[in-house]
Design a protein around this motif. Structure first.
Motif, mmCIF file in Angstrom:
data_model
loop_
_atom_site.group_PDB
_atom_site.id
_atom_site.type_symbol
_atom_site.label_atom_id
_atom_site.label_comp_id
_atom_site.label_asym_id
_atom_site.label_seq_id
_atom_site.Cartn_x
_atom_site.Cartn_y
_atom_site.Cartn_z
ATOM 1 N N GLU A 191 0.844 -1.208 0.000
ATOM 2 C CA GLU A 191 0.000 0.000 0.000
ATOM 3 C C GLU A 191 0.877 1.255 0.000
ATOM 4 N N HIS A 192 1.928 1.272 0.815
ATOM 5 C CA HIS A 192 2.841 2.417 0.849
ATOM 6 C C HIS A 192 3.513 2.609 -0.506
ATOM 7 N N ARG A 193 3.929 1.499 -1.124
ATOM 8 C CA ARG A 193 4.583 1.595 -2.433
ATOM 9 C C ARG A 193 3.616 2.118 -3.498
ATOM 10 N N ALA A 194 2.360 1.697 -3.431
ATOM 11 C CA ALA A 194 1.349 2.178 -4.385
ATOM 12 C C ALA A 194 1.094 3.675 -4.184
ATOM 13 N N GLU A 195 1.028 4.117 -2.937
ATOM 14 C CA GLU A 195 0.866 5.555 -2.652
ATOM 15 C C GLU A 195 2.032 6.343 -3.234
ATOM 16 N N ALA A 196 3.239 5.832 -3.020
ATOM 17 C CA ALA A 196 4.431 6.515 -3.531
ATOM 18 C C ALA A 196 4.396 6.595 -5.050
ATOM 19 N N ALA A 197 3.958 5.539 -5.705
ATOM 20 C CA ALA A 197 3.885 5.547 -7.166
ATOM 21 C C ALA A 197 2.887 6.594 -7.655
ATOM 22 N N ARG A 198 1.732 6.694 -6.992
ATOM 23 C CA ARG A 198 0.742 7.714 -7.376
ATOM 24 C C ARG A 198 1.294 9.115 -7.120
ATOM 25 N N LEU A 199 1.962 9.290 -5.973
ATOM 26 C CA LEU A 199 2.545 10.585 -5.639
ATOM 27 C C LEU A 199 3.626 10.965 -6.646
ATOM 28 N N LYS A 200 4.493 10.025 -6.978
ATOM 29 C CA LYS A 200 5.568 10.309 -7.930
ATOM 30 C C LYS A 200 5.009 10.670 -9.292
ATOM 31 N N ALA A 201 3.937 10.016 -9.712
ATOM 32 C CA ALA A 201 3.303 10.343 -10.994
ATOM 33 C C ALA A 201 2.810 11.791 -10.991
ATOM 34 N N LEU A 202 2.232 12.226 -9.871
ATOM 35 C CA LEU A 202 1.788 13.623 -9.761
ATOM 36 C C LEU A 202 2.986 14.573 -9.771
ATOM 37 N N TRP A 203 4.039 14.208 -9.049
ATOM 38 C CA TRP A 203 5.246 15.034 -8.975
ATOM 39 C C TRP A 203 5.875 15.209 -10.362
ATOM 40 N N ASP A 204 5.843 14.136 -11.143
ATOM 41 C CA ASP A 204 6.512 14.118 -12.447
ATOM 42 C C ASP A 204 5.625 14.549 -13.610
ATOM 43 N N ASP A 205 4.371 14.916 -13.353
ATOM 44 C CA ASP A 205 3.443 15.164 -14.465
ATOM 45 C C ASP A 205 3.541 16.550 -15.096
ATOM 46 N N GLY A 206 4.566 17.307 -14.751
ATOM 47 C CA GLY A 206 4.761 18.613 -15.365
ATOM 48 C C GLY A 206 4.225 19.783 -14.562
ATOM 49 N N ARG A 207 3.629 19.503 -13.411
ATOM 50 C CA ARG A 207 3.163 20.597 -12.545
ATOM 51 C C ARG A 207 4.371 21.395 -12.068
ATOM 52 N N HIS A 208 4.182 22.691 -11.933
ATOM 53 C CA HIS A 208 5.267 23.527 -11.407
ATOM 54 C C HIS A 208 5.373 23.286 -9.902
ATOM 55 N N HIS A 209 6.571 23.019 -9.445
ATOM 56 C CA HIS A 209 6.823 22.849 -8.012
ATOM 57 C C HIS A 209 8.290 23.109 -7.722
ATOM 58 N N ARG A 210 8.589 23.250 -6.441
ATOM 59 C CA ARG A 210 9.972 23.456 -5.997
ATOM 60 C C ARG A 210 10.804 22.210 -6.304
ATOM 61 N N THR A 211 12.123 22.356 -6.246
ATOM 62 C CA THR A 211 12.976 21.169 -6.311
ATOM 63 C C THR A 211 12.733 20.342 -5.046
ATOM 64 N N GLN A 212 13.168 19.103 -5.057
ATOM 65 C CA GLN A 212 12.991 18.268 -3.866
ATOM 66 C C GLN A 212 13.661 18.902 -2.652
ATOM 67 N N ALA A 213 14.853 19.455 -2.830
ATOM 68 C CA ALA A 213 15.563 20.087 -1.710
ATOM 69 C C ALA A 213 14.810 21.309 -1.207
#
Length: 84
Positions: free
Chosen positions: A11-33
């Motif tokens: 379940e945690h891995r599936a959440e991370a995959a969904r989160l990463k997809a949102l992070w990587d989908d081209g939305r403007h956001h800060r760097t990870q740091a």
């Protein structure tokens, strides 16, 4: 006694995959740091652990990701959304 880190489940891995997809989908956001520093979640490595499923999402981290990505916590983690 419990380990400092909780066991990472499918379940945690599936959440991370969904989160990463949102992070990587081209939305403007800060760097990870920058994101980690801004929300008090630690350094780039900590953020990478959330995005890659090596650390389980908690309420603080999930709320920060949702704010940064302009989405709902339930978009990537119904488990944490239910806690909030």
């Amino acid at each position: 006694t419990e380990n400092k880190r909780s066991k990472i489940t499918d379940e945690h891995r599936a959440e991370a995959a969904r989160l990463k997809a949102l992070w990587d989908d081209g939305r403007h956001h800060r760097t990870q740091a920058e994101f980690g520093e801004h929300y008090g979640l630690g350094n780039q490595a900590n953020i990478g652990h959330y995005l890659n499923g090596r650390s389980a999402l908690n309420a603080k981290a999930a709320a920060a990701f949702a704010a940064e990505l302009h989405c709902k916590v339930s978009d990537f983690s119904q488990r944490v959304a239910d806690e909030l």
